[in-house]
Motif scaffolding. Structure first.
Motif, PDB file in Angstrom:
ATOM      1  N   UNK A  79       0.835  -1.201   0.000  1.00 53.19           N
ATOM      2  CA  UNK A  79       0.000   0.000   0.000  1.00 53.19           C
ATOM      3  C   UNK A  79       0.871   1.251   0.000  1.00 53.19           C
ATOM      4  N   UNK A  80       0.473   2.221  -0.815  1.00 57.87           N
ATOM      5  CA  UNK A  80       1.120   3.530  -0.862  1.00 57.87           C
ATOM      6  C   UNK A  80       0.105   4.550  -0.355  1.00 57.87           C
ATOM      7  N   UNK A  81       0.497   5.276   0.693  1.00 57.61           N
ATOM      8  CA  UNK A  81      -0.438   6.178   1.355  1.00 57.61           C
ATOM      9  C   UNK A  81      -0.323   7.603   0.818  1.00 57.61           C
ATOM     10  N   UNK A  82      -1.261   8.451   1.266  1.00 58.38           N
ATOM     11  CA  UNK A  82      -1.273   9.854   0.879  1.00 58.38           C
ATOM     12  C   UNK A  82      -0.015  10.561   1.366  1.00 58.38           C
ATOM     13  N   UNK A  83       0.418  10.251   2.589  1.00 58.79           N
ATOM     14  CA  UNK A  83       1.668  10.800   3.117  1.00 58.79           C
ATOM     15  C   UNK A  83       2.797   9.830   2.797  1.00 58.79           C
ATOM     16  N   UNK A  84       3.987  10.365   2.558  1.00 53.80           N
ATOM     17  CA  UNK A  84       5.094   9.539   2.097  1.00 53.80           C
ATOM     18  C   UNK A  84       5.600   8.599   3.186  1.00 53.80           C
ATOM     19  N   UNK A  85       5.611   9.068   4.464  1.00 53.81           N
ATOM     20  CA  UNK A  85       6.024   8.262   5.614  1.00 53.81           C
ATOM     21  C   UNK A  85       7.400   7.626   5.409  1.00 53.81           C
ATOM     22  N   UNK A  86       8.353   8.435   4.922  1.00 54.59           N
ATOM     23  CA  UNK A  86       9.723   7.955   4.752  1.00 54.59           C
ATOM     24  C   UNK A  86      10.522   8.214   6.030  1.00 54.59           C
ATOM     25  N   UNK A  87      11.502   7.360   6.294  1.00 56.63           N
ATOM     26  CA  UNK A  87      12.360   7.554   7.457  1.00 56.63           C
ATOM     27  C   UNK A  87      13.384   8.642   7.125  1.00 56.63           C
ATOM     28  N   UNK A  88      13.353   9.774   7.836  1.00 54.44           N
ATOM     29  CA  UNK A  88      14.206  10.912   7.439  1.00 54.44           C
ATOM     30  C   UNK A  88      15.700  10.660   7.628  1.00 54.44           C
ATOM     31  N   UNK A  89      16.061   9.729   8.526  1.00 57.40           N
ATOM     32  CA  UNK A  89      17.478   9.485   8.798  1.00 57.40           C
ATOM     33  C   UNK A  89      18.072   8.423   7.875  1.00 57.40           C
ATOM     34  N   UNK A  90      17.225   7.818   7.027  1.00 58.29           N
ATOM     35  CA  UNK A  90      17.696   6.776   6.111  1.00 58.29           C
ATOM     36  C   UNK A  90      17.848   7.324   4.702  1.00 58.29           C
ATOM     37  N   UNK A  91      18.735   6.742   3.930  1.00 59.31           N
ATOM     38  CA  UNK A  91      18.862   7.098   2.519  1.00 59.31           C
ATOM     39  C   UNK A  91      17.687   6.521   1.735  1.00 59.31           C
ATOM     40  N   UNK A  92      17.576   6.960   0.474  1.00 59.36           N
ATOM     41  CA  UNK A  92      16.549   6.390  -0.410  1.00 59.36           C
ATOM     42  C   UNK A  92      16.718   4.882  -0.503  1.00 59.36           C
ATOM     43  N   UNK A  93      17.954   4.431  -0.659  1.00 56.27           N
ATOM     44  CA  UNK A  93      18.236   2.996  -0.760  1.00 56.27           C
ATOM     45  C   UNK A  93      17.753   2.254   0.496  1.00 56.27           C
ATOM     46  N   UNK A  94      18.034   2.819   1.654  1.00 56.02           N
ATOM     47  CA  UNK A  94      17.651   2.169   2.913  1.00 56.02           C
ATOM     48  C   UNK A  94      16.144   2.201   3.121  1.00 56.02           C
ATOM     49  N   UNK A  95      15.512   3.318   2.749  1.00 53.25           N
ATOM     50  CA  UNK A  95      14.053   3.399   2.849  1.00 53.25           C
ATOM     51  C   UNK A  95      13.383   2.335   1.988  1.00 53.25           C
ATOM     52  N   UNK A  96      13.851   2.182   0.758  1.00 53.24           N
ATOM     53  CA  UNK A  96      13.227   1.230  -0.159  1.00 53.24           C
ATOM     54  C   UNK A  96      13.444  -0.212   0.276  1.00 53.24           C
ATOM     55  N   UNK A  97      14.588  -0.495   0.882  1.00 50.63           N
ATOM     56  CA  UNK A  97      14.875  -1.873   1.272  1.00 50.63           C
ATOM     57  C   UNK A  97      14.484  -2.238   2.681  1.00 50.63           C
ATOM     58  N   UNK A  98      13.920  -1.265   3.438  1.00 45.06           N
ATOM     59  CA  UNK A  98      13.670  -1.498   4.858  1.00 45.06           C
ATOM     60  C   UNK A  98      12.728  -2.670   5.111  1.00 45.06           C
ATOM     61  N   UNK A  99      11.607  -2.728   4.367  1.00 48.54           N
ATOM     62  CA  UNK A  99      10.626  -3.786   4.600  1.00 48.54           C
ATOM     63  C   UNK A  99      11.229  -5.165   4.338  1.00 48.54           C
ATOM     64  N   UNK A 100      12.090  -5.259   3.323  1.00 46.46           N
ATOM     65  CA  UNK A 100      12.735  -6.538   3.027  1.00 46.46           C
ATOM     66  C   UNK A 100      13.725  -6.914   4.132  1.00 46.46           C
TER      67      UNK A 100
END
Length: 352
Positions: A79-100
């Protein structure tokens, strides 16, 4: 890859019923958009599919499996929500791979999936940046990438473009359409914006007060609405509506009593109806016309809209074929072909 089936699905909060018996089939690889005004139940229905809201009644199937009581993490959805809900202290790479990483995937698999999603979303140059260094559109793509890496059977989008400005919304609509073509997976998308629905969907589900009003392709709903609600909701600018009464020879409009319009449907004399005319169906070639005075002109470059009325009548929206000579205060004969009008009964149902 999976389709979905909802059978008499209901949702109540105490004594308040917000989803009132929804039946819906969504085919594998289909892009389906739930659209409707605020409070119609579209986000609640999406959250029920995701497992974030319990189903009060009916059944939900993803593929062949009944999902009513299955944990959200085991439904094969992202699910992709209205708010981005990204972790501000993580890089794009880390945000994308976090769930895995949280699910215990090995490092090589995480890197492969993140690289694949970054390629699809054109995020490769941004992988080492943090969310605070990204634009709104880039953050939204990262949020989508976080869903892609999970390889879900079904993507759920809950008004993902509502926080973006107009130009970015157009760009992201194109990106989402391209994404669907590349991933070839089932997408369910919620929006209150009927332009988004028309441009993205294979199939639109129009909701009102927790019920489905009509389901069909964008052009089916535009050309052949079942009721006055769908006719008025789908299309921008919206359809014009006029009260009328059936007389010998056609329909006499209440606001234009000097004009009897030939009716495209058979009506008993004295039947009260509502007539719908889309703004673009006014043209110089029509055999019927409404005599109006122009109040407002909108020049939009490639098209021009006039907003006009006669005396105390309701405002009429007219597409004028980019007429640049028309001025406020002009009297204008808004011509149209009676074959283009739609007729609705007093309950708002389409007469065919």
């Amino acid at each position: 890859m999976s389709g979905l089936k909802l059978t008499n699905v209901k949702k109540s909060f105490g004594a308040v019923e917000v989803i009132r018996g929804v039946d819906l089939d969504i085919a594998d690889k289909e892009f389906v958009v739930f659209v409707g005004p605020s409070g119609c139940g579209k986000s609640t229905l999406l959250r029920m599919i995701a497992g974030l809201e319990q189903i009060s009644g009916g059944d939900l199937f993803i593929g062949e499996e009944r999902m009513n009581d299955v944990d959200p993490s085991k439904r094969g959805i992202a699910m992709v929500f209205q708010t981005y809900a990204l972790y501000p202290h993580m890089s794009v790479r880390e945000n994308m791979g976090f769930a895995l990483r949280f699910a215990g995937a090995n490092k090589a698999e995480i890197e492969t999936r993140v690289a694949e999603a970054a390629r699809i979303l054109e995020l490769e140059p941004l992988l080492d940046r943090r969310p605070g260094q990204l634009s709104g559109g880039q953050r939204q793509r990262v949020a989508i990438g976080r869903a892609i890496v999970r390889h879900p059977d079904v993507f759920l989008f809950d008004e993902p473009l509502s926080n973006l400005d107009a130009e970015l919304r157009v760009h992201m609509r194109i990106e989402l359409a391209r994404l669907h073509q590349e991933l070839k997976t089932t997408i369910i998308y919620v929006t209150h914006d009927q332009v988004e629905a028309m441009t993205l969907a294979d199939k639109i589900v129009v909701l009102r007060d927790g019920r489905i009003e009509q389901v069909g392709s964008p052009l089916q709903l535009y050309d052949d609405p079942n009721n006055i609600f769908v006719a008025g909701f789908i299309g921008s600018p919206k359809m014009n509506f006029f009260r009328g009464i059936a007389e010998p020879g056609g329909i006499r409009l209440a606001d234009f009593p000097g004009q009897i319009i030939p009716s495209p449907v058979t009506l008993a004399e004295g039947t009260e109806v509502t007539v719908g005319i889309r703004p673009e169906h006014f043209s110089a070639e029509g055999i019927a016309d409404l005599d109006v005075i122009v109040e407002i002109i909108e020049h939009l470059g490639g098209e021009t809209y006039a907003y006009a009325r006669d005396k105390g009548a309701d405002l009429v929206t007219i597409a004028t074929d980019n007429n640049r000579t028309l001025k406020t205060g002009d009297r204008y004969a808004a011509k149209f072909d009676p074959a283009d009008i739609l007729v609705f009964d007093n309950d708002g149902q389409r007469l065919r």
